[in-house]
Enzyme design. Structure first.
Site, PDB file in Angstrom:
ATOM      1  N   TYR A  70      52.772  64.055  10.588  1.00  0.00           N
ATOM      2  CA  TYR A  70      52.189  64.006   9.234  1.00  0.00           C
ATOM      3  C   TYR A  70      51.761  62.595   8.843  1.00  0.00           C
ATOM      4  O   TYR A  70      51.730  62.277   7.649  1.00  0.00           O
ATOM      5  CB  TYR A  70      53.190  64.558   8.222  1.00  0.00           C
ATOM      6  CG  TYR A  70      53.194  66.073   8.119  1.00  0.00           C
ATOM      7  CD1 TYR A  70      52.069  66.771   7.667  1.00  0.00           C
ATOM      8  CD2 TYR A  70      54.331  66.814   8.445  1.00  0.00           C
ATOM      9  CE1 TYR A  70      52.076  68.151   7.546  1.00  0.00           C
ATOM     10  CE2 TYR A  70      54.347  68.203   8.326  1.00  0.00           C
ATOM     11  CZ  TYR A  70      53.215  68.862   7.871  1.00  0.00           C
ATOM     12  OH  TYR A  70      53.225  70.229   7.742  1.00  0.00           O
TER      13      TYR A  70
ATOM     14  N   LYS B 129      57.017  76.899   9.827  1.00  0.00           N
ATOM     15  CA  LYS B 129      57.895  75.790   9.418  1.00  0.00           C
ATOM     16  C   LYS B 129      59.371  76.246   9.406  1.00  0.00           C
ATOM     17  O   LYS B 129      59.655  77.447   9.498  1.00  0.00           O
ATOM     18  CB  LYS B 129      57.456  75.298   8.029  1.00  0.00           C
ATOM     19  CG  LYS B 129      56.038  74.694   8.014  1.00  0.00           C
ATOM     20  CD  LYS B 129      55.696  74.148   6.625  1.00  0.00           C
ATOM     21  CE  LYS B 129      54.316  73.517   6.608  1.00  0.00           C
ATOM     22  NZ  LYS B 129      54.025  72.862   5.298  1.00  0.00           N
TER      23      LYS B 129
ATOM     24  N   ASN C 147      56.613  76.019   2.218  1.00  0.00           N
ATOM     25  CA  ASN C 147      55.511  76.982   2.137  1.00  0.00           C
ATOM     26  C   ASN C 147      55.199  77.662   3.469  1.00  0.00           C
ATOM     27  O   ASN C 147      54.066  78.063   3.735  1.00  0.00           O
ATOM     28  CB  ASN C 147      54.281  76.317   1.518  1.00  0.00           C
ATOM     29  CG  ASN C 147      53.814  75.114   2.318  1.00  0.00           C
ATOM     30  OD1 ASN C 147      54.330  74.830   3.389  1.00  0.00           O
ATOM     31  ND2 ASN C 147      52.820  74.415   1.787  1.00  0.00           N
TER      32      ASN C 147
ATOM     33  N   GLU D  14      46.333  67.327  16.284  1.00  0.00           N
ATOM     34  CA  GLU D  14      47.559  68.135  16.194  1.00  0.00           C
ATOM     35  C   GLU D  14      47.814  68.979  17.452  1.00  0.00           C
ATOM     36  O   GLU D  14      48.981  69.160  17.831  1.00  0.00           O
ATOM     37  CB  GLU D  14      47.473  69.040  14.957  1.00  0.00           C
ATOM     38  CG  GLU D  14      47.493  68.235  13.659  1.00  0.00           C
ATOM     39  CD  GLU D  14      47.297  69.075  12.410  1.00  0.00           C
ATOM     40  OE1 GLU D  14      47.099  70.306  12.524  1.00  0.00           O
ATOM     41  OE2 GLU D  14      47.347  68.496  11.308  1.00  0.00           O
TER      42      GLU D  14
ATOM     43  N   HIS E  49      51.920  75.976   8.510  1.00  0.00           N
ATOM     44  CA  HIS E  49      50.948  74.880   8.584  1.00  0.00           C
ATOM     45  C   HIS E  49      49.723  75.360   9.342  1.00  0.00           C
ATOM     46  O   HIS E  49      49.839  76.160  10.275  1.00  0.00           O
ATOM     47  CB  HIS E  49      51.549  73.673   9.340  1.00  0.00           C
ATOM     48  CG  HIS E  49      50.524  72.632   9.699  1.00  0.00           C
ATOM     49  ND1 HIS E  49      50.148  71.640   8.830  1.00  0.00           N
ATOM     50  CD2 HIS E  49      49.750  72.476  10.809  1.00  0.00           C
ATOM     51  CE1 HIS E  49      49.197  70.899   9.397  1.00  0.00           C
ATOM     52  NE2 HIS E  49      48.950  71.384  10.599  1.00  0.00           N
TER      53      HIS E  49
HETATM   54  N1  UDP Z   1      53.548  69.097   0.204  1.00  0.00           N
HETATM   55  C1  UDP Z   1      54.534  68.834  -0.735  1.00  0.00           C
HETATM   56  N2  UDP Z   1      54.151  68.455  -2.004  1.00  0.00           N
HETATM   57  C2  UDP Z   1      52.846  68.336  -2.356  1.00  0.00           C
HETATM   58  C3  UDP Z   1      51.858  68.590  -1.403  1.00  0.00           C
HETATM   59  C4  UDP Z   1      52.232  68.978  -0.135  1.00  0.00           C
HETATM   60  O1  UDP Z   1      55.725  68.929  -0.444  1.00  0.00           O
HETATM   61  O2  UDP Z   1      52.568  67.991  -3.533  1.00  0.00           O
HETATM   62  C5  UDP Z   1      53.939  69.488   1.577  1.00  0.00           C
HETATM   63  C6  UDP Z   1      53.703  70.966   1.873  1.00  0.00           C
HETATM   64  O3  UDP Z   1      54.729  71.424   2.758  1.00  0.00           O
HETATM   65  C7  UDP Z   1      52.350  70.920   2.551  1.00  0.00           C
HETATM   66  C8  UDP Z   1      52.458  69.643   3.375  1.00  0.00           C
HETATM   67  O4  UDP Z   1      53.162  68.753   2.503  1.00  0.00           O
HETATM   68  O5  UDP Z   1      52.133  72.065   3.337  1.00  0.00           O
HETATM   69  C9  UDP Z   1      51.156  69.003   3.770  1.00  0.00           C
HETATM   70  O6  UDP Z   1      50.364  68.850   2.609  1.00  0.00           O
HETATM   71  P1  UDP Z   1      48.820  69.246   2.623  1.00  0.00           P
HETATM   72  O7  UDP Z   1      48.219  68.694   1.381  1.00  0.00           O
HETATM   73  O8  UDP Z   1      48.212  68.833   3.928  1.00  0.00           O
HETATM   74  O9  UDP Z   1      48.876  70.842   2.480  1.00  0.00           O
HETATM   75  P2  UDP Z   1      48.477  71.999   3.523  1.00  0.00           P
HETATM   76  O10 UDP Z   1      47.343  71.499   4.372  1.00  0.00           O
HETATM   77  O11 UDP Z   1      49.721  72.311   4.331  1.00  0.00           O
HETATM   78  O12 UDP Z   1      48.085  73.167   2.652  1.00  0.00           O
HETATM   79 MG    MG Z   2      47.236  69.756   5.492  1.00  0.00          MG
END
Ligand code: UDP
Ligand code: MG
Length: 137
Positions: A49, A9, A112, A126, A115
């Site tokens: 997304y 990211k 974080n 994706e 992805h």
């Molecule tokens: N995210 C966020 N706040 C939240 C949950 C997710 O900003 O409460 C962001 C974070 O960058 C995350 C992305 O949205 O990686 C996609 O969320 P997902 O639940 O799919 O998490 P991931 O699969 O990336 O662990």
């Molecule tokens: Mg996810």
């Protein structure tokens, strides 16, 4: 053999972590089958997304994901989806297991670093979002 889509990211690229992320995947027995750097528009990020469009973090997340360059890659190997998710750690770095990418490098739940597709269904949306079949080796 399985394929998954991973992204370094904008925060990961900004912190100079491209090589470290790739190294974690390679050490985990996976190979890089496709890779490129690009910058998403806000609309691109919203499309990528789209599953999160009703979530409260959708606006902020898609702004973050379009604020700078990212590195997208297809990662391949046995159990690649789960192996990449394991290397990443939990979404919130506070909950991520020690030694995972997010535990080691992420600053908060949004920023974080990385992805990874969460299922075969996600991967099949994706991967072609970024790569044509000719670009995957
Ligand atoms: N995210 C966020 N706040 C939240 C949950 C997710 O900003 O409460 C962001 C974070 O960058 C995350 C992305 O949205 O990686 C996609 O969320 P997902 O639940 O799919 O998490 P991931 O699969 O990336 O662990
Ligand atoms: Mg996810």
């Amino acid at each position: 053999m399985e394929r998954t889509l991973s992204i370094v990211k904008p925060d990961g690229v900004g912190k100079n972590l491209i090589g470290k992320v790739i190294k974690r995947f390679e050490k985990n027995g996976l190979r890089i089958a496709a890779l490129k750097m690009l910058k998403l528009s806000k609309d691109d990020a919203k499309g990528f997304y789209i599953v999160h469009k009703e979530r409260p973090f959708y606006e902020s997340l898609t702004s973050f994901m379009s604020e700078g360059p990212i590195v997208v890659m297809v990662v391949e190997g046995e159990n690649a989806i789960n192996k990449v998710r394991e290397s990443m750690g939990a979404t919130n770095p506070k909950d991520a297991a020690p030694g995972t990418i997010r535990a080691d490098f992420a600053s908060d739940i949004e920023h974080n670093i990385v992805h990874g597709s969460d299922s075969k269904e996600s991967a099949s949306y994706e991967i072609p979002f970024f790569f044509s079949s000719l670009e995957i080796q």
